[in-house]
Design a protein around this motif. Sequence first.
Motif, PDB file in Angstrom:
ATOM      1  N   ASP A 150       0.813  -1.227   0.000  1.00  0.00           N
ATOM      2  CA  ASP A 150       0.000   0.000   0.000  1.00  0.00           C
ATOM      3  C   ASP A 150       0.844   1.273   0.000  1.00  0.00           C
ATOM      4  OD1 ASP A 150      -2.331  -1.575   0.105  1.00  0.00           O
ATOM      5  OD2 ASP A 150      -2.142  -1.748   2.283  1.00  0.00           O
ATOM      6  N   GLY A 151       1.850   1.298  -0.850  1.00  0.00           N
ATOM      7  CA  GLY A 151       2.668   2.492  -0.996  1.00  0.00           C
ATOM      8  C   GLY A 151       3.790   2.633   0.009  1.00  0.00           C
ATOM      9  N   VAL A 152       3.898   1.696   0.946  1.00  0.00           N
ATOM     10  CA  VAL A 152       4.935   1.748   1.984  1.00  0.00           C
ATOM     11  C   VAL A 152       5.958   0.641   1.749  1.00  0.00           C
ATOM     12  CG1 VAL A 152       5.428   1.613   4.449  1.00  0.00           C
ATOM     13  CG2 VAL A 152       3.329   2.734   3.647  1.00  0.00           C
ATOM     14  N   GLY A 153       7.227   1.021   1.702  1.00  0.00           N
ATOM     15  CA  GLY A 153       8.300   0.039   1.620  1.00  0.00           C
ATOM     16  C   GLY A 153       8.835  -0.266   3.013  1.00  0.00           C
ATOM     17  N   ARG A 158      18.985   3.654  -4.048  1.00  0.00           N
ATOM     18  CA  ARG A 158      19.045   4.229  -5.388  1.00  0.00           C
ATOM     19  C   ARG A 158      17.911   3.711  -6.277  1.00  0.00           C
ATOM     20  NH1 ARG A 158      23.412   7.204  -6.729  1.00  0.00           N
ATOM     21  NH2 ARG A 158      25.007   7.419  -5.133  1.00  0.00           N
ATOM     22  N   ARG A 159      17.528   2.456  -6.111  1.00  0.00           N
ATOM     23  CA  ARG A 159      16.393   1.927  -6.885  1.00  0.00           C
ATOM     24  C   ARG A 159      15.094   2.591  -6.463  1.00  0.00           C
ATOM     25  NH1 ARG A 159      18.890  -3.231  -6.101  1.00  0.00           N
ATOM     26  NH2 ARG A 159      17.381  -3.735  -4.475  1.00  0.00           N
ATOM     27  N   LEU A 160      14.957   2.855  -5.179  1.00  0.00           N
ATOM     28  CA  LEU A 160      13.706   3.415  -4.669  1.00  0.00           C
ATOM     29  C   LEU A 160      13.451   4.832  -5.152  1.00  0.00           C
ATOM     30  CD1 LEU A 160      13.616   2.092  -0.997  1.00  0.00           C
ATOM     31  CD2 LEU A 160      12.264   1.337  -2.944  1.00  0.00           C
ATOM     32  N   ARG A 161      14.485   5.507  -5.607  1.00  0.00           N
ATOM     33  CA  ARG A 161      14.298   6.876  -6.104  1.00  0.00           C
ATOM     34  C   ARG A 161      13.282   6.921  -7.239  1.00  0.00           C
ATOM     35  NH1 ARG A 161      20.270   9.091  -7.247  1.00  0.00           N
ATOM     36  NH2 ARG A 161      20.271   7.170  -8.471  1.00  0.00           N
ATOM     37  N   THR A 162      13.243   5.866  -8.054  1.00  0.00           N
ATOM     38  CA  THR A 162      12.362   5.869  -9.219  1.00  0.00           C
ATOM     39  C   THR A 162      11.281   4.793  -9.137  1.00  0.00           C
ATOM     40  OG1 THR A 162      13.970   4.444 -10.379  1.00  0.00           O
ATOM     41  CG2 THR A 162      14.137   6.824 -10.741  1.00  0.00           C
ATOM     42  N   ASP A 163      11.069   4.227  -7.965  1.00  0.00           N
ATOM     43  CA  ASP A 163      10.025   3.220  -7.785  1.00  0.00           C
ATOM     44  C   ASP A 163       8.731   3.913  -7.365  1.00  0.00           C
ATOM     45  OD1 ASP A 163       8.370   1.132  -7.073  1.00  0.00           O
ATOM     46  OD2 ASP A 163       9.941  -0.052  -6.146  1.00  0.00           O
ATOM     47  N   ASP A 164       7.814   4.078  -8.311  1.00  0.00           N
ATOM     48  CA  ASP A 164       6.585   4.813  -8.029  1.00  0.00           C
ATOM     49  C   ASP A 164       5.626   4.054  -7.116  1.00  0.00           C
ATOM     50  OD1 ASP A 164       7.466   6.909  -9.589  1.00  0.00           O
ATOM     51  OD2 ASP A 164       6.473   6.185 -11.413  1.00  0.00           O
ATOM     52  N   ASP A 165       5.877   2.782  -6.900  1.00  0.00           N
ATOM     53  CA  ASP A 165       5.020   2.012  -5.994  1.00  0.00           C
ATOM     54  C   ASP A 165       5.305   2.339  -4.534  1.00  0.00           C
ATOM     55  OD1 ASP A 165       3.744   0.677  -8.066  1.00  0.00           O
ATOM     56  OD2 ASP A 165       5.202  -0.963  -8.080  1.00  0.00           O
ATOM     57  N   VAL A 166       6.423   3.010  -4.282  1.00  0.00           N
ATOM     58  CA  VAL A 166       6.844   3.308  -2.914  1.00  0.00           C
ATOM     59  C   VAL A 166       6.806   4.815  -2.677  1.00  0.00           C
ATOM     60  CG1 VAL A 166       8.691   3.115  -1.215  1.00  0.00           C
ATOM     61  CG2 VAL A 166       8.299   1.259  -2.838  1.00  0.00           C
ATOM     62  N   ARG A 167       5.980   5.242  -1.720  1.00  0.00           N
ATOM     63  CA  ARG A 167       5.869   6.663  -1.395  1.00  0.00           C
ATOM     64  C   ARG A 167       6.504   7.009  -0.059  1.00  0.00           C
ATOM     65  NH1 ARG A 167      -0.010   9.047  -3.199  1.00  0.00           N
ATOM     66  NH2 ARG A 167       0.119   8.547  -5.427  1.00  0.00           N
ATOM     67  N   CYS A 168       6.697   6.012   0.786  1.00  0.00           N
ATOM     68  CA  CYS A 168       7.307   6.213   2.102  1.00  0.00           C
ATOM     69  C   CYS A 168       7.973   4.912   2.507  1.00  0.00           C
ATOM     70  CB  CYS A 168       6.244   6.628   3.124  1.00  0.00           C
ATOM     71  SG  CYS A 168       6.904   7.086   4.752  1.00  0.00           S
ATOM     72  N   ILE A 169       9.024   4.994   3.319  1.00  0.00           N
ATOM     73  CA  ILE A 169       9.780   3.809   3.726  1.00  0.00           C
ATOM     74  C   ILE A 169       9.865   3.743   5.240  1.00  0.00           C
ATOM     75  CG2 ILE A 169      12.043   2.669   3.642  1.00  0.00           C
ATOM     76  CD1 ILE A 169      11.456   5.125   0.952  1.00  0.00           C
ATOM     77  N   VAL A 170       9.728   2.539   5.776  1.00  0.00           N
ATOM     78  CA  VAL A 170       9.987   2.273   7.189  1.00  0.00           C
ATOM     79  C   VAL A 170      11.258   1.438   7.269  1.00  0.00           C
ATOM     80  CG1 VAL A 170       9.182   1.179   9.311  1.00  0.00           C
ATOM     81  CG2 VAL A 170       7.551   2.346   7.810  1.00  0.00           C
ATOM     82  N   LEU A 171      12.251   1.921   8.001  1.00  0.00           N
ATOM     83  CA  LEU A 171      13.522   1.224   8.169  1.00  0.00           C
ATOM     84  C   LEU A 171      13.593   0.644   9.570  1.00  0.00           C
ATOM     85  CD1 LEU A 171      16.425   0.477   7.262  1.00  0.00           C
ATOM     86  CD2 LEU A 171      17.138   2.736   8.093  1.00  0.00           C
ATOM     87  N   GLY A 172      13.605  -0.679   9.668  1.00  0.00           N
ATOM     88  CA  GLY A 172      13.706  -1.360  10.953  1.00  0.00           C
ATOM     89  C   GLY A 172      14.808  -2.396  10.929  1.00  0.00           C
TER      90      GLY A 172
END
Length: 270
Positions: free
Chosen positions: A16-19, A45-59
Amino acid sequence: MPTDPEPTTLTWRVADGVGWVRLNRPDRYNAFDQVMCDELQALWRRLRTDDDVRCIVLGAEGGKAFCTGIDRDFVPAEGGAEYAFSPYTYDDPGQQLGPKSNELWKPVIAAVDGIACGGAFYLLGEVDFIIATEASRFFDPHVTYGMPAVYEPLLMLHRGMPFGEVLRMTLLGNHERMTARRAHEIGVVSEVVADAAALDAAAGWAAAAIASAPPSAIQATLRTLWAGRELTRQQALALGGPLLNLGMSEEALAEGQKVFQGERIVPRDR
């Protein structure tokens, strides 16, 4: 999602838009080696152009540590031929780790559970805000082991950790650990939760809320505020116009109007 081979030191999924990115070396307390540096850099660097991802959670996996910095096996043995250091040729591994260092301008929320120390601040210094469990502890052991603490405390100082608190943490080394509650009091952590389950829920809620907004507006806002930390007031305000125009679009405004005219968002208190 990225189509490259699955990383070996990270776990990764999109919903749902969250990586959701997790450091995955729990047997080494999620310390980073060269493989993790390479895999994180490639992912950011890949996530810069991944339109499926709008926000990231780093754990992180394991529950004991978010990250304990550089893996000691990553550092050449003292006295070896490869141990020689030159300030003119030194490649800082932290340049590979952080999202901002890799030009990723999508929001990154750190979800910290357990120990975060030393090189962990390469990551925490470049995320947009931090949520932590009660059990989390923050410290910087460099000076205890005879090493100058340089890049990590500078990153934390720049992201707004009070000067005296940065000095206390770095000068005391292994002799003191900052609790999640103290980190919250000084503004390093934005929210403290009870446990890992509550951590995922809190980070997921915040990430989903951010991901619901038009990405052009989010990214322009993010770039503006990070630039504003490095510029004078007048320079930052002068930059505001170009970034405002870059982040504004008919599509984003139309999306915003649908939200305005739709069901009212019920905010939560914090």
